[in-house]
Design a protein around this motif. Structure first.
Motif, PDB file in Angstrom:
ATOM      1  N   ASP A 254       0.806  -1.492   0.215  1.00  0.00           N
ATOM      2  CA  ASP A 254      -0.048   0.323  -0.125  1.00  0.00           C
ATOM      3  C   ASP A 254       0.946   1.337   0.318  1.00  0.00           C
ATOM      4  N   THR A 255       0.041   2.050  -0.979  1.00  0.00           N
ATOM      5  CA  THR A 255       1.397   3.428  -0.587  1.00  0.00           C
ATOM      6  C   THR A 255       0.558   4.915  -1.023  1.00  0.00           C
ATOM      7  N   THR A 256       1.418   5.772  -0.555  1.00  0.00           N
ATOM      8  CA  THR A 256       0.535   7.135  -1.845  1.00  0.00           C
ATOM      9  C   THR A 256       1.547   8.327  -2.270  1.00  0.00           C
ATOM     10  N   GLY A 257       1.024   7.899  -3.475  1.00  0.00           N
ATOM     11  CA  GLY A 257       1.915   8.837  -4.867  1.00  0.00           C
ATOM     12  C   GLY A 257       2.887   7.406  -4.951  1.00  0.00           C
ATOM     13  N   GLY A 258       3.600   7.575  -6.119  1.00  0.00           N
ATOM     14  CA  GLY A 258       4.294   6.958  -6.574  1.00  0.00           C
ATOM     15  C   GLY A 258       4.017   6.070  -8.068  1.00  0.00           C
ATOM     16  N   TRP A 259       4.589   5.239  -8.544  1.00  0.00           N
ATOM     17  CA  TRP A 259       4.117   4.873  -9.403  1.00  0.00           C
ATOM     18  C   TRP A 259       5.047   3.368  -9.316  1.00  0.00           C
ATOM     19  N   ILE A 260       3.588   2.880 -10.662  1.00  0.00           N
ATOM     20  CA  ILE A 260       4.648   1.289 -11.087  1.00  0.00           C
ATOM     21  C   ILE A 260       4.658   0.621 -12.363  1.00  0.00           C
ATOM     22  N   GLY A 261       5.124  -0.855 -12.973  1.00  0.00           N
ATOM     23  CA  GLY A 261       5.354  -0.640 -14.722  1.00  0.00           C
ATOM     24  C   GLY A 261       6.108  -1.427 -14.343  1.00  0.00           C
ATOM     25  N   LYS A 265      15.865  -2.051 -20.407  1.00  0.00           N
ATOM     26  CA  LYS A 265      16.539  -1.151 -20.463  1.00  0.00           C
ATOM     27  C   LYS A 265      16.236   0.381 -21.285  1.00  0.00           C
ATOM     28  N   TYR A 266      15.871   0.456 -22.538  1.00  0.00           N
ATOM     29  CA  TYR A 266      15.684   2.573 -22.672  1.00  0.00           C
ATOM     30  C   TYR A 266      13.923   2.354 -22.739  1.00  0.00           C
ATOM     31  N   TRP A 267      13.235   1.395 -22.328  1.00  0.00           N
ATOM     32  CA  TRP A 267      12.161   2.159 -22.821  1.00  0.00           C
ATOM     33  C   TRP A 267      11.472   1.788 -21.760  1.00  0.00           C
ATOM     34  N   LEU A 268       9.780   2.572 -20.884  1.00  0.00           N
ATOM     35  CA  LEU A 268       9.276   2.633 -19.691  1.00  0.00           C
ATOM     36  C   LEU A 268       7.991   2.350 -19.451  1.00  0.00           C
ATOM     37  N   VAL A 269       7.114   1.492 -19.239  1.00  0.00           N
ATOM     38  CA  VAL A 269       5.556   2.129 -19.528  1.00  0.00           C
ATOM     39  C   VAL A 269       4.702   1.602 -18.017  1.00  0.00           C
ATOM     40  N   THR A 270       4.348   2.415 -17.813  1.00  0.00           N
ATOM     41  CA  THR A 270       3.759   2.431 -15.954  1.00  0.00           C
ATOM     42  C   THR A 270       2.674   2.976 -15.292  1.00  0.00           C
ATOM     43  N   LEU A 271       2.047   2.118 -14.512  1.00  0.00           N
ATOM     44  CA  LEU A 271       0.898   3.345 -14.150  1.00  0.00           C
ATOM     45  C   LEU A 271       1.263   4.784 -12.999  1.00  0.00           C
ATOM     46  N   VAL A 272       0.781   5.379 -13.176  1.00  0.00           N
ATOM     47  CA  VAL A 272       0.927   7.044 -12.518  1.00  0.00           C
ATOM     48  C   VAL A 272       0.073   7.584 -11.391  1.00  0.00           C
ATOM     49  N   PRO A 273      -0.610   6.804 -10.310  1.00  0.00           N
ATOM     50  CA  PRO A 273      -1.784   7.129 -10.027  1.00  0.00           C
ATOM     51  C   PRO A 273      -1.838   8.065  -9.033  1.00  0.00           C
ATOM     52  N   ASP A 274      -3.197   8.618  -8.843  1.00  0.00           N
ATOM     53  CA  ASP A 274      -3.588  10.000  -8.053  1.00  0.00           C
ATOM     54  C   ASP A 274      -1.999  10.095  -7.065  1.00  0.00           C
ATOM     55  N   GLN A 275      -1.179  10.656  -6.582  1.00  0.00           N
ATOM     56  CA  GLN A 275      -0.197  11.425  -6.176  1.00  0.00           C
ATOM     57  C   GLN A 275      -0.307  11.255  -4.508  1.00  0.00           C
ATOM     58  N   LYS A 276      -1.541  11.738  -4.478  1.00  0.00           N
ATOM     59  CA  LYS A 276      -2.111  12.021  -3.164  1.00  0.00           C
ATOM     60  C   LYS A 276      -3.594  11.705  -2.763  1.00  0.00           C
ATOM     61  N   ALA A 277      -3.502  10.753  -3.502  1.00  0.00           N
ATOM     62  CA  ALA A 277      -4.552   9.071  -2.634  1.00  0.00           C
ATOM     63  C   ALA A 277      -3.758   7.815  -2.266  1.00  0.00           C
ATOM     64  N   PRO A 278      -4.352   7.626  -1.016  1.00  0.00           N
ATOM     65  CA  PRO A 278      -3.906   5.950  -1.395  1.00  0.00           C
ATOM     66  C   PRO A 278      -4.265   4.621  -2.324  1.00  0.00           C
ATOM     67  N   VAL A 279      -3.421   4.058  -2.325  1.00  0.00           N
ATOM     68  CA  VAL A 279      -3.746   2.920  -3.202  1.00  0.00           C
ATOM     69  C   VAL A 279      -2.605   1.401  -2.594  1.00  0.00           C
ATOM     70  N   SER A 280      -3.741   0.810  -3.416  1.00  0.00           N
ATOM     71  CA  SER A 280      -3.206  -0.732  -3.326  1.00  0.00           C
ATOM     72  C   SER A 280      -2.126  -0.993  -4.460  1.00  0.00           C
ATOM     73  N   ILE A 281      -1.004  -1.158  -4.637  1.00  0.00           N
ATOM     74  CA  ILE A 281      -0.362  -1.623  -5.596  1.00  0.00           C
ATOM     75  C   ILE A 281      -0.263  -3.132  -5.637  1.00  0.00           C
ATOM     76  N   ARG A 282       0.808  -3.752  -7.066  1.00  0.00           N
ATOM     77  CA  ARG A 282       0.161  -5.456  -7.258  1.00  0.00           C
ATOM     78  C   ARG A 282       1.392  -5.568  -7.977  1.00  0.00           C
ATOM     79  N   ALA A 283       2.036  -6.606  -8.142  1.00  0.00           N
ATOM     80  CA  ALA A 283       2.965  -7.215  -9.131  1.00  0.00           C
ATOM     81  C   ALA A 283       2.636  -8.526  -8.979  1.00  0.00           C
ATOM     82  N   THR A 284       2.250  -9.156 -10.501  1.00  0.00           N
ATOM     83  CA  THR A 284       1.506 -10.780  -9.791  1.00  0.00           C
ATOM     84  C   THR A 284       2.124 -11.521 -11.416  1.00  0.00           C
TER      85      THR A 284
END
Length: 573
Positions: A254-261, A265-284
């Motif tokens: 669980d986190t508030t702010g941040g990102w995950i994806g 090496k050169y590329w990035l695909v990542t979710l950027v939730p609302d940086q002020k809202a608490p969220v539950s994140i997962r990697a499966t």
């Protein structure tokens, strides 16, 4: 003498371990992995299993074999994406971002080559897509929410900077969903999800976003950089290995702010939730089909009858351009977004080095020339320390004749030889270890610069001169076909280009300018090192070999000058 033998043994054993690990473990492991991927390869089904209330959906099990990407893109109605940095389309069925190519980056240095494909739809060879939606709460268990089969109604015929795309869908049960997607000049999508409740009962919904990737991608740099699931949670960088995720199955926090994806090496695909809202994140990870997923689930949103609710989240999908990531970090408040680039242990040196190299390359107009100029500045910064090192080497070189006499007199009496050599050092005021400190201080600098040249996209497909058209790739020539004169393409292990050979010559010259080792065995080992390192650098990016060779030439010139000034008549003898 024992310490020197131990050092030589350590070097030889380390090199043997590196080569042995690669050829006898890592290479077969990768081949087995690719064979298993080919055997299990199937594609993400279009239908997801119904998620339990409050949980983000997971990827579905594979259904059939891969199909041509272009055929899949032509089957469903789509709205095209066209920006200065991106080309692609949004699928109206499912509303996914699953077709994206990078306008400024090509597969090969030739600008006429195809654009780099970043996202691909389910059913293609390597599905990779992003999706946003809602999960029904317990009080809305009977309500339909948007899913992979939902067909959205678009407002607008193109998604471009300044031209948002709005998608709407009525579930026929009193809820009207709306999704507004905007994109900037670079790689950031903003997704605003709205829902209106026209029914008579309050409805609880959870917003979610997910990135799904099928198949384990080939890792370009073994242990040199991180590729895989990545995120910043609570201000702390979190890097997950594909292998670890396969072992554990899932990871959550669980986190508030941040990102995950996912990072390559050169590329990035990542979710950027609302940086002020608490969220539950997962990697499966799901074993059948080798499917990886990163997702977030927001807090419950209660939509009262006659009311509406909305959430705003973002998706970054593009190249890891340092100044672009820095700008998002500053303007959007995305915590440590530039950490998507693997700066390494010496990040406090690596990032300033990058800015200096990038400035020089942009100012001069050639990244390779920028490397040469920056190397000169580095040599100047270490000039006093290098002088001390080379002065110590020069003194040792001048003492070589006397040391040879001592060896002859001492014969096999090692203890006597050691005592007489220490007495000679004391008499001549020579410290044989005084040259070690400058070398130790330069090690972090070397690794930091190596990291810059290896991981930053600014050097990718950057040309130098002559046959070097890509500073991020190894020298394409090889001595085994006489540098292209013989129409034969040798196997990879025989690729030994002109730049690595030049590097080997400079290393050999440096070795000749140093005092000879006392032990004949040590002399033979040191004679082998230029050949070993020449072969190792054959697979290094050309920019790194240029830096190392140029640095060696500058060091040789400085050492030659100092040794001549101190009375060594023939420094290379």
């Amino acid at each position: 003498m024992t310490d020197q033998k131990n050092l030589i043994a350590a070097i030889v054993i380390s090199v043997a371990i590196l080569f042995g690990f690669h050829y006898f473990y890592e290479l077969p492991r990768q081949q087995r992995m690719q064979a298993e991927m080919a055997r299990q390869k199937a594609l993400t089904a279009e239908t997801m299993p119904a998620p339990a209330p409050g949980e983000a959906p997971t990827a579905a099990a594979p259904a059939s074999g891969p199909r041509d990407r272009a055929d899949i893109l032509g089957e469903a109605q789509r709205v095209r994406i066209e920006t200065p940095a991106l080309h692609g389309s949004v699928a109206l069925k499912g509303g996914r971002l699953d077709d994206l190519t990078l306008a400024g980056y090509h597969v090969a240095p030739d600008k006429g080559s195809p654009e780099v494909v970043l996202l691909s739809p389910a059913g293609s060879t390597q599905p990779y897509f992003a999706e946003f939606g809602w999960i029904a709460g317990q009080d809305a268990a009977g309500q339909k929410v948007p899913g992979p089969d939902t067909v959205w109604t678009p407002q607008g015929d193109k998604l471009a900077p300044g031209q948002p795309l709005t998608l709407t869908w009525d579930n026929g049960q009193g809820l009207v969903f709306e999704r507004e997607v905007t994109v900037d000049q670079d790689f950031m999508f903003t997704v605003v999800q709205r829902v209106r409740n026209t029914g008579g009962q309050p409805v609880t919904l959870f917003p979610y976003g997910r990135v799904v990737r099928e198949g384990t991608p080939k890792i370009e740099g073994l242990y040199l950089l991180h590729e895989g699931p990545i995120g910043v949670l609570g201000g702390t960088l979190r890097e997950l290995e594909y292998e670890d995720l396969r072992d554990d199955g899932s990871w959550s926090a669980d986190t508030t702010g941040g990102w995950i994806g996912f990072t390559d090496k050169y590329w990035l695909v990542t979710l950027v939730p609302d940086q002020k809202a608490p969220v539950s994140i997962r990697a499966t990870w799901q074993g059948q089909g080798d499917i990886y997923q990163t997702d977030y689930r927001g807090q419950a949103v209660v939509v009262q009858p006659g009311a509406a609710a909305e959430t705003t989240n973002r998706l970054f999908a593009g190249a890891k351009v340092v100044r672009v990531l820095d700008r998002y970090e500053e303007e959007l408040g995305v915590a440590r977004f530039s950490y998507a680039i693997d700066w390494g242990w010496f990040y406090f040196l690596t990032k300033p080095f990058f800015y200096a190299l990038e400035f020089l390359g942009r100012t001069i107009g050639n990244f390779g020339l920028g490397i040469l100029v920056f190397t000169v500045f580095l040599r100047l910064a270490f000039f006093p320390l290098a002088n001390k090192q080379y002065a110590s080497i020069a003194k040792m070189k001048k003492l070589q004749p006397q040391m040879e006499e001592l060896r002859k007199r001492a014969g096999d009496d090692r203890q006597r030889l050691s005592m007489e050599m220490m007495a000679l050092y004391k008499k001549e005021q020579v410290n044989p270890l005084s040259g070690c400190l400058p070398i130790l201080l330069q090690i972090p600098v070397f690794f930091a610069l190596y990291k810059v040249l290896y991981v930053t996209i600014e050097m990718r497909h950057a040309p130098f001169y002559g046959w070097i058209r890509d500073l991020s790739a190894p020298d394409p020539t090889t001595v085994f076909n006489l540098f292209g004169l013989i129409p034969w393409d040798p196997p990879a292990f025989l690729h030994l280009g002109a730049l690595p050979l030049l590097f080997g010559v400079t290393m050999w010259l440096q070795q000749k300018m140093n005092p000879a080792q006392a032990d004949p065995v040590q002399q033979r080992v040191f004679m082998m090192l230029p050949f070993i390192f020449t072969y190792m650098t054959a697979s290094f990016p050309a920019g790194l070999v240029i830096y190392w060779t140029w640095s060696n030439l500058l060091a040789i010139a400085q050492q030659w000058f100092i040794m001549r000034r101190m009375g060594v008549k023939n420094p290379a003898a």
